[in-house]
Design an enzyme around this catalytic site. Structure first.
Site, short mmCIF file in Angstrom:
data_model
loop_
_atom_site.label_atom_id
_atom_site.label_comp_id
_atom_site.label_asym_id
_atom_site.label_seq_id
_atom_site.Cartn_x
_atom_site.Cartn_y
_atom_site.Cartn_z
CE1 TYR A 16 -3.75 -2.57 0.77
CE2 TYR A 16 -2.17 -3.41 2.32
CZ TYR A 16 -3.37 -3.33 1.50
OH TYR A 16 -4.21 -4.66 1.76
CE1 TYR A 144 -7.68 -6.25 3.21
CE2 TYR A 144 -6.98 -8.03 4.83
CZ TYR A 144 -6.63 -7.24 3.57
OH TYR A 144 -5.66 -7.44 2.81
CG ASP A 245 -10.79 -14.36 7.00
OD1 ASP A 245 -9.62 -15.11 7.51
OD2 ASP A 245 -10.75 -13.52 6.00
CE LYS A 274 -2.93 -10.70 8.49
NZ LYS A 274 -4.05 -10.50 7.54
C1 LIG Z 1 -4.58 -10.60 6.40
C2 LIG Z 1 -5.79 -11.22 6.20
C3 LIG Z 1 -6.13 -11.76 4.97
C4 LIG Z 1 -5.32 -11.90 3.83
O1 LIG Z 1 -3.96 -12.58 4.12
P1 LIG Z 1 -2.69 -12.42 3.14
O2 LIG Z 1 -1.85 -13.66 3.85
O3 LIG Z 1 -2.43 -10.94 3.47
O4 LIG Z 1 -3.11 -12.69 1.87
C5 LIG Z 1 -7.31 -12.35 5.04
N1 LIG Z 1 -8.22 -12.25 6.11
C6 LIG Z 1 -8.12 -11.52 7.16
C7 LIG Z 1 -8.92 -11.71 8.39
C8 LIG Z 1 -6.76 -11.04 7.50
O5 LIG Z 1 -6.38 -10.36 8.54
#
Ligand SMILES: *Cc1c(COP(=O)(O)O)cnc(C)c1O
Length: 424
Positions: A16, A144, A245, A274
């Protein structure tokens, strides 16, 4: 030889940022425990866990050894037609740790890809069920889910920059972001927007996708477990799949193994990323239930249509296995609880400042939300001068340090956050 910052500035994209007018980058030469060492010898206390990922600290002897031992065996083989112990061990652990209905694991290379995989699973499932018109998604404002095209389509339409990509993104549905605070019962009417959308559109909805308990990159918002319970009930009632997620919330960050544990809900699909390798190598996983997997394989394709080149990378799996083994010793609960109570003691004095809208703490996450967006350039420099690594965004000054942080280092982080809020 020094790191060529001139070349970096002129040729390398950072997340970004502009290439024509980038903010300065600080050159890192090493990291150990909770300390990041810069080229000029400065040491910074890490408040960011390198974007939620580092749990046990940098340069961890056990993680290093796990990686080195795997390196001597095999760094990578294709996962099509071949398998290996690190992947089998990892998937066994993931099946054991996650809710009992989640039994099938798809490994991939990043969080965004894990989200794409989850969305494709949901679409293919409904094909298998002879309901191919169910292929859109309902998510939450302020959510997100990643930066790829599919994942972006379910991110908050404003912060997700939908207008820029409006001709490319699939049109999805967005319920109002939950307003009921974490730890409190559902506010009157808080589920109304979600309920009316799912009621109206369930015939075309493949799944709901949301971040349980903590909306991370969309504003570090913590919301009521009752909201999740309500979402689960409505998903069942209207036959819409539920995708949690857990890429940011998974593996202890909020004080429970997963965000969904706060509400005891049972999703059809979850995504992990992550935190999975303790911050060592990119790796992600999407888990689904037997029912979803069977539905997918009943679809015309007969198989799940996805297969990343580096799927199940043995180095990543080996280090993930060691990181999960460390977590399963269950020291993290005390660590996260200690961080939480210290954040509660030290951050709330910021609540009195005129620049501060709200202070929030959950698990090992501490947030000072300001009334106005932060001055990134100014604050980034300020934090480095204070000997800490904190990277604010939007109106949030926040930290989520590695679980192993000691109380003195954590105090340094909270003091720097409060000073930053004072000068904002
Ligand atoms: C960071 C994140 C993603 C994307 O993961 P990347 O490894 O950066 O592609 C998806 N969902 C959530 C909730 C996140 O915090």
């Amino acid at each position: 030889m020094n790191i060529d910052l001139e070349f970096d500035r002129n040729h390398i994209w950072h997340p970004y940022t502009s290439t024509t007018d980038p903010l300065p980058c600080f050159p890192v030469v090493a990291a150990e425990g909770v300390h990041i060492k810069l080229e000029d010898g400065t040491t910074l206390i890490d408040g960011m866990s390198s974007w939620w990922s580092v749990l046990h600290g940098y340069n961890h002897p056990e993680l290093n050894t796990a990686l080195q031992q795997q390196l001597d065996k095999v760094a990578h083989v294709m996962f099509g037609g071949l398998t290996h112990q690190p992947a089998v061990d990892l998937c066994k652990t993931l099946v054991n740790l996650t809710p009992p209905n989640l039994t099938k694991v798809f490994l991939s290379d990043s969080g965004s890809v894990a989200v794409e995989v989850a969305m494709k699973m949901a679409i293919q499932y409904w094909h298998g069920k002879q309901r191919p018109h169910k292929q859109r998604f309902l998510s939450l404002e302020r959510g997100y889910h990643g930066d790829t095209i599919g994942a972006m389509s379910v991110c908050d339409p404003i912060t997700g920059m939908h207008s820029l990509f409006s001709d490319t993104l699939s049109q999805q549905f967005f319920a109002k972001a939950p307003q009921s605070p974490y730890g409190q019962p559902l506010l009157e009417g808080d589920l109304d927007s979600f309920e009316s959308l799912i009621k109206q559109h369930h015939d075309e909805l493949a799944a709901v996708i949301l971040e349980p308990i903590v909306q991370g990159a969309g504003g570090m918002r913590f919301y009521s477990a009752d909201y999740l319970t309500g979402v689960e009930r409505l998903c069942r009632q209207y036959q819409v799949l539920l995708i949690c997620d857990e890429i940011a919330t998974g593996l202890g960050r909020t004080g429970t193994w997963f965000g969904l544990d706060h509400a005891n809900i049972t999703p059809d699909i979850i995504t992990l990323g992550k935190t999975l390798t303790g911050g060592y190598i990119t790796l992600a996983a999407t888990l689904c239930s037997d029912d979803i997997a069977t539905g997918i394989c009943d679809s015309k394709a007969g198989v799940f249509m996805h297969g990343p080149t580096y799927m199940g990378n043995p180095l990543a799996c080996a280090v993930a296995n060691k990181s999960l083994e460390i977590l399963q010793r269950n020291e993290w609960q005390d660590q996260v609880r200690a961080i939480e109570s210290q954040l509660n003691r030290e951050l709330f004095e910021a609540q009195q400042l005129p620049s501060v809208k709200e202070v929030r703490v959950l698990g090992s996450i501490g947030v000072i939300e300001l009334h106005k967006p932060v001055d990134m350039a100014k604050l980034q420099q300020f934090f480095v001068e204070q000997g800490v690594w904190i990277r604010p965004f939007g109106r949030q000054i926040y930290i989520m340090p590695p679980y192993v942080i000691d109380s003195e280092s954590l105090s340094k982080l909270t003091r720097a956050m409060i000073s930053a809020a004072k000068m904002s």
